[in-house]
Design an enzyme around this catalytic site. Sequence first.
Site, PDB file in Angstrom:
ATOM      1  N   SER A   3       0.861  -1.157   0.152  1.00 57.09           N
ATOM      2  CA  SER A   3      -0.118   0.136  -0.046  1.00 57.09           C
ATOM      3  C   SER A   3       0.880   1.090   0.093  1.00 57.09           C
ATOM      4  O   SER A   3       1.999   1.079   0.489  1.00 57.09           O
ATOM      5  CB  SER A   3      -0.908   0.260   1.247  1.00 57.09           C
ATOM      6  N   TYR A  34      -2.935  -1.242  10.463  1.00 56.79           N
ATOM      7  CA  TYR A  34      -2.722  -1.322   8.997  1.00 56.79           C
ATOM      8  C   TYR A  34      -1.405  -1.032   8.559  1.00 56.79           C
ATOM      9  O   TYR A  34      -0.903  -1.392   7.774  1.00 56.79           O
ATOM     10  CB  TYR A  34      -4.006  -0.852   8.417  1.00 56.79           C
TER      11      TYR A  34
END
Length: 267
Positions: A152, A165
């Site tokens: 990401s 996350y």
Amino acid sequence: MKRKLEGQIALVTGASSGIGAGVAKALAAEGAAVVINYSSNPDKAELVVNEIKQKGGDAFAFKADVSNEQEVVDMFQQTIQHFGTVDILVNNAGLQQDSKFHEMTVAQWNRVLGINLTGQFLCAREAIKEFLRRGIVPDKSKSAGKIICMSSVHEVIPWAGHANYSASKGGVMMLMKTIAQEYAPMKIRVNSIGPGAIRTPINHAAWQTPEAYTGLLKLIPAKRIGEAEDIGGAAVWLSSDDSEYVNGITLFVDGGMLLYPGFEDNG
Ligand code: BGC
């Protein structure tokens, strides 16, 4: 012209929706047979399988929780039994469980780290065992195997309210680089894709309403949200011999999200 992944076997985790489904279809369109891993929704996984088959490809769905060692071992055994081997692993399964940091529970922390990071470790380990056993098959690929880790932009951009996350994606970055270094001499290639905002269920709140979408575009110099197909194209490239000399990178596919968009207007 020969398709880029003709005759290769790919396993895509979390492939029943979102980026995983887009990647699975893109790999299939280039000739790979694909295992559609899913954790909870068999109907959605079957839809992806059927779409691939309707276009002349080969696929089957397999339920496994990637954070569970035995289920991952079984998934690779079944894949190898069914298709003979595995050439490409796309470590895609991932989730968010957002919370203010001071309110985050151990359960939220462990679940996100379990799927997003331990899951990538377990699948990569099983894939590499098979790559080492089989070695290079020159008719198929110059590499003995390829792993793509779905990371990401948040492997580098800190993200308030998402500590679990972001920590998982920072972990994916070093996991990816370390195994890329360890196995490059055996011609196993390991790289990541770092998506920005892609239109999938994980971030529907960020694009669902016109107000949210306008706010999101402030973070994206390219002024559009990404689509799963944008990631599919990157996955095909990283899986194919076109990227044969590429080891241990994160290919960001983010419409420029990493370019400090706040400075677009001269800061
Ligand atoms: C997250 C999305 C988010 C994007 C950009 C992704 O890794 O899963 O929710 O929209 O990063 O911030």
